[in-house]
Design a protein around this motif. Structure first.
Motif, PDB file in Angstrom:
ATOM      1  N   ARG A 302       0.832  -1.211   0.000  1.00 51.23           N
ATOM      2  CA  ARG A 302       0.000   0.000   0.000  1.00 51.23           C
ATOM      3  C   ARG A 302       0.858   1.249   0.000  1.00 51.23           C
ATOM      4  N   ARG A 303       2.003   1.196   0.720  1.00 52.64           N
ATOM      5  CA  ARG A 303       2.890   2.365   0.791  1.00 52.64           C
ATOM      6  C   ARG A 303       4.331   1.904   0.675  1.00 52.64           C
ATOM      7  N   ASP A 304       5.147   2.725   0.009  1.00 54.19           N
ATOM      8  CA  ASP A 304       6.580   2.447  -0.080  1.00 54.19           C
ATOM      9  C   ASP A 304       7.262   2.858   1.218  1.00 54.19           C
ATOM     10  N   GLY A 305       8.358   2.178   1.553  1.00 47.91           N
ATOM     11  CA  GLY A 305       9.210   2.642   2.637  1.00 47.91           C
ATOM     12  C   GLY A 305       9.931   3.915   2.225  1.00 47.91           C
ATOM     13  N   ALA A 306      10.619   4.556   3.185  1.00 42.08           N
ATOM     14  CA  ALA A 306      11.259   5.840   2.909  1.00 42.08           C
ATOM     15  C   ALA A 306      12.295   5.733   1.794  1.00 42.08           C
ATOM     16  N   VAL A 307      13.159   4.726   1.859  1.00 47.14           N
ATOM     17  CA  VAL A 307      14.208   4.583   0.850  1.00 47.14           C
ATOM     18  C   VAL A 307      13.609   4.200  -0.494  1.00 47.14           C
ATOM     19  N   ALA A 308      12.649   3.278  -0.481  1.00 44.42           N
ATOM     20  CA  ALA A 308      12.014   2.860  -1.736  1.00 44.42           C
ATOM     21  C   ALA A 308      11.326   4.043  -2.411  1.00 44.42           C
ATOM     22  N   ALA A 310      12.108   7.234  -2.023  1.00 46.05           N
ATOM     23  CA  ALA A 310      13.139   8.157  -2.516  1.00 46.05           C
ATOM     24  C   ALA A 310      13.778   7.624  -3.792  1.00 46.05           C
ATOM     25  N   ARG A 311      14.006   6.306  -3.835  1.00 37.58           N
ATOM     26  CA  ARG A 311      14.588   5.708  -5.039  1.00 37.58           C
ATOM     27  C   ARG A 311      13.647   5.871  -6.230  1.00 37.58           C
ATOM     28  N   ARG A 312      12.362   5.649  -5.990  1.00 38.55           N
ATOM     29  CA  ARG A 312      11.395   5.766  -7.083  1.00 38.55           C
ATOM     30  C   ARG A 312      11.333   7.205  -7.586  1.00 38.55           C
ATOM     31  N   LEU A 313      11.321   8.180  -6.658  1.00 34.02           N
ATOM     32  CA  LEU A 313      11.284   9.582  -7.061  1.00 34.02           C
ATOM     33  C   LEU A 313      12.529   9.948  -7.860  1.00 34.02           C
ATOM     34  N   ALA A 314      13.704   9.508  -7.382  1.00 34.45           N
ATOM     35  CA  ALA A 314      14.937   9.811  -8.099  1.00 34.45           C
ATOM     36  C   ALA A 314      14.938   9.162  -9.481  1.00 34.45           C
ATOM     37  N   GLN A 315      14.426   7.943  -9.552  1.00 30.55           N
ATOM     38  CA  GLN A 315      14.352   7.251 -10.843  1.00 30.55           C
ATOM     39  C   GLN A 315      13.445   7.991 -11.807  1.00 30.55           C
ATOM     40  N   LEU A 316      12.294   8.466 -11.317  1.00 32.66           N
ATOM     41  CA  LEU A 316      11.373   9.199 -12.186  1.00 32.66           C
ATOM     42  C   LEU A 316      11.979  10.518 -12.642  1.00 32.66           C
ATOM     43  N   GLU A 317      12.712  11.193 -11.748  1.00 26.97           N
ATOM     44  CA  GLU A 317      13.334  12.461 -12.116  1.00 26.97           C
ATOM     45  C   GLU A 317      14.406  12.246 -13.182  1.00 26.97           C
ATOM     46  N   LEU A 448      21.747   7.254  -2.137  1.00 28.50           N
ATOM     47  CA  LEU A 448      20.731   6.840  -1.174  1.00 28.50           C
ATOM     48  C   LEU A 448      21.195   5.593  -0.425  1.00 28.50           C
ATOM     49  N   PRO A 449      20.819   5.470   0.841  1.00 27.70           N
ATOM     50  CA  PRO A 449      21.224   4.288   1.604  1.00 27.70           C
ATOM     51  C   PRO A 449      20.442   3.061   1.185  1.00 27.70           C
ATOM     52  N   ALA A 450      20.917   1.907   1.589  1.00 22.89           N
ATOM     53  CA  ALA A 450      20.167   0.673   1.379  1.00 22.89           C
ATOM     54  C   ALA A 450      18.939   0.693   2.274  1.00 22.89           C
ATOM     55  N   ALA A 451      17.926  -0.092   1.916  1.00 22.79           N
ATOM     56  CA  ALA A 451      16.685  -0.090   2.694  1.00 22.79           C
ATOM     57  C   ALA A 451      16.930  -0.458   4.149  1.00 22.79           C
ATOM     58  N   ASP A 452      17.863  -1.407   4.393  1.00 26.71           N
ATOM     59  CA  ASP A 452      18.109  -1.820   5.778  1.00 26.71           C
ATOM     60  C   ASP A 452      18.968  -0.822   6.546  1.00 26.71           C
ATOM     61  N   GLU A 453      19.336   0.288   5.871  1.00 24.74           N
ATOM     62  CA  GLU A 453      20.075   1.359   6.541  1.00 24.74           C
ATOM     63  C   GLU A 453      19.245   2.634   6.632  1.00 24.74           C
ATOM     64  N   THR A 454      17.925   2.490   6.500  1.00 28.86           N
ATOM     65  CA  THR A 454      17.043   3.654   6.615  1.00 28.86           C
ATOM     66  C   THR A 454      17.223   4.307   7.973  1.00 28.86           C
ATOM     67  N   PRO A 455      17.522   5.604   8.036  1.00 25.07           N
ATOM     68  CA  PRO A 455      17.758   6.249   9.340  1.00 25.07           C
ATOM     69  C   PRO A 455      16.489   6.313  10.185  1.00 25.07           C
ATOM     70  N   THR A 457      15.191   8.729  11.581  1.00 17.61           N
ATOM     71  CA  THR A 457      14.381   9.906  11.275  1.00 17.61           C
ATOM     72  C   THR A 457      13.312   9.611  10.222  1.00 17.61           C
ATOM     73  N   HIS A 458      13.517   8.516   9.486  1.00 14.35           N
ATOM     74  CA  HIS A 458      12.558   8.127   8.453  1.00 14.35           C
ATOM     75  C   HIS A 458      11.911   6.792   8.761  1.00 14.35           C
ATOM     76  N   GLY A 459      11.865   6.463  10.019  1.00 11.27           N
ATOM     77  CA  GLY A 459      11.160   5.256  10.439  1.00 11.27           C
ATOM     78  C   GLY A 459      12.020   4.036  10.635  1.00 11.27           C
ATOM     79  N   GLY A 460      13.324   4.145  10.333  1.00  9.86           N
ATOM     80  CA  GLY A 460      14.199   2.998  10.473  1.00  9.86           C
ATOM     81  C   GLY A 460      13.963   1.964   9.392  1.00  9.86           C
ATOM     82  N   PRO A 461      14.733   0.871   9.408  1.00  9.97           N
ATOM     83  CA  PRO A 461      14.565  -0.170   8.393  1.00  9.97           C
ATOM     84  C   PRO A 461      13.139  -0.694   8.362  1.00  9.97           C
ATOM     85  N   PRO A 462      12.511  -0.753   7.181  1.00 13.22           N
ATOM     86  CA  PRO A 462      11.120  -1.196   7.103  1.00 13.22           C
ATOM     87  C   PRO A 462      10.997  -2.705   7.290  1.00 13.22           C
ATOM     88  N   GLU A 463       9.866  -3.108   7.821  1.00 11.76           N
ATOM     89  CA  GLU A 463       9.560  -4.528   7.926  1.00 11.76           C
ATOM     90  C   GLU A 463       9.191  -5.059   6.537  1.00 11.76           C
TER      91      GLU A 463
END
Length: 477
Positions: A302-308, A310-317, A448-455, A457-463
């Motif tokens: 339903r929702r992307d994690g913070a890194v995912a 950011a990666r998608r936005l950067a890819q689209l840009e 951008l960091p790897a997903a398991d290195e999400t800080p 401040t952005h919710g930490g590594p997503p489950e």
């Protein structure tokens, strides 16, 4: 500026003006045209659809009572069968090894009338991809499969340069400028009235006639309020399915004809040089998603994690910037926009020093040809700016000097490794040439960091995403 000028010319000429010399989208030999209708006042409640792969094989699907949950999902199941049959006609070759990806020689293309039609696809995909085939309120097994494919189509529609899912109005306005506003261009009938007006009518007259909802019902997904009150409401309450189907067909068939007219207009344009590579990327995405569904089948989260995200936005840009560059290199009318702003210039080659050699930073003697171009364009490029010519996209250099319409270019790439470039490799004296500073090679993405290195401040590594009962219970809207 080029588009504004073309719009002014359209008003003066009474017909839409081309703003492209080539097609910037791929037009499939067998697209899936989808014209949906939704019930006014109900968020994304499907009412009917006309769908098919040719102008003569449109299949009408109707929801007799759009507020009935069971009938909605019966509609989705019928729609799924059409989509699945279409998708299965594009076979996927499995990856030869773990290091390679699955491939497809061709892929599907979904065409809808306008941007609102793509929004309908996205919402319908969201409301069906999580549904369960067992337990409370089970749906046909094809329904969640449809939802996952619709979501994939919607996501590809957001990818700049992709031709997997297109709105006809956006594809047309990418190639023609009309004498009406951008908001009015969302009306497919009015837009085509400007592009291909009937004999004896100007574009403005044809567009004005297209505003009559009795002659040209709205291209969806919502219906005309007068039709809703005077025709649709009584038929739904009366329960006559055959009469309802006839009435809804009358609302869909005019747009259906317009869609195939749009396909013909776009297909008549020669394809831009970069279109084939972008379509190959679309086919690769299709092959990858098809393989993923066959192996795992999980719905998109339903929702992307913070890194995912950011990666998608950067890819689209990056994709947007690369697409803009590719279009300008494919098409002199698109490049004209950059010439107006001074980011590119056109001119005539006055002289070429093919044997010039200089000492580089490492102390080596290297060949660095000079090209002198005379241009009447407003050149606003500072010395040192990297440029390339569409006629020789792999050959680049930098601006050495701009003086009184004379531009000196030092070439540093794309002419071979010999002391003297081979004949025909460099521009020739008297050649008309264009140089642009807007280059795909200059596009860089953020680190951008790897997903398991999400800080934190952005919710930490997503489950890891696992579909839940809450997902399955998401409301239709």
């Amino acid at each position: 500026m080029i588009s504004a000028y073309a719009k002014a010319r359209a008003v003066a000429a009474g017909v839409a003006q081309p703003i492209a010399t080539v097609a910037h989208v791929h037009v499939s030999a067998r697209p899936l045209v989808f014209v949906p209708l939704s019930l006014a006042g109900e968020a994304n409640a499907p009412l009917a659809a006309l769908i098919g792969t040719s102008g003569s094989d449109g299949r009408l699907l109707v929801v007799p009572q759009p507020r009935d949950r069971a009938l909605r999902f019966a509609f989705a199941a019928s729609l799924a069968r059409v989509f699945v049959d279409y998708l299965e006609s594009f076979p996927v070759s499995p990856a030869p090894s773990d290091e390679e990806s699955p491939t497809a020689a061709d892929g599907p293309q979904l065409l809808v009338p306008n941007r609102a039609g793509l929004a309908f696809v996205r919402l319908l995909g969201r409301s069906t991809r999580f549904r369960r085939v067992t337990g409370p309120y089970p749906v046909d097994p094809s329904v969640p499969v449809l939802g996952r494919w619709l979501t994939w189509f919607a996501e590809r529609s957001e990818h700049p340069g992709s031709s997997t899912a297109l709105a006809a109005t956006e594809a047309l306005t990418l190639h023609w400028a009309t004498g009406q506003s951008a908001f009015e261009d969302n009306n497919l009938a009015a837009l085509l009235g400007w592009i291909a007006p009937p004999v004896g009518l100007s574009g403005a007259q044809a567009a004005r006639e297209a505003e009559d909802p009795l002659e040209w019902p709205p291209a969806g997904p919502t219906t005309d309020p007068t039709f809703d009150n005077e025709v649709l409401g009584p038929l739904i309450r009366g329960g006559s399915v055959s009469a309802l189907e006839k009435a809804l067909a009358s609302q869909l068939e005019p747009t259906w004809g317009l869609m195939w007219k749009a396909v013909s207009l776009l297909a008549a344009l020669p394809a831009g040089a970069s279109v084939a590579a972008r379509w190959e990327a679309d086919c690769s995405s299709y092959a990858g998603f098809s393989t993923y569904l066959a192996a795992e089948g999980l719905p998109q989260a339903r929702r992307d994690g913070a890194v995912a995200a950011a990666r998608r936005l950067a890819q689209l840009e990056r994709a947007q910037a690369s697409y803009d560059v590719a279009r300008s290199f494919d098409d002199p009318l698109v490049m004209a926009g950059y010439r107006v702003t001074g980011e590119a210039f056109a001119g005539t080659v006055l002289s070429v020093d093919a044997t010039r050699r200089v000492t580089n930073d490492k102390g080596n003697l290297v060949t660095r040809p000079l090209v002198l171009v005379q241009s009447a364009d407003p050149v606003h490029l500072a010395p040192g700016t990297t440029v390339a010519a569409p006629a020789r996209p792999k050959q680049s250099g930098s601006v050495l000097d701009v003086t009184s319409g004379l531009v000196t270019i030092e070439l540093d790439k794309g002419f071979g490794r010999g002391k003297t470039p081979a004949p025909g490799v460099l521009p020739s004296v008297g050649e008309a040439i264009t140089y642009s500073s807007v280059l795909a090679s200059a596009i860089r993405g953020p680190a951008l960091p790897a997903a398991d290195e999400t800080p934190w401040t952005h919710g930490g590594p997503p489950e890891p995403y696992v579909p839940s009962d809450d997902d399955a219970g998401e409301v239709w809207e």
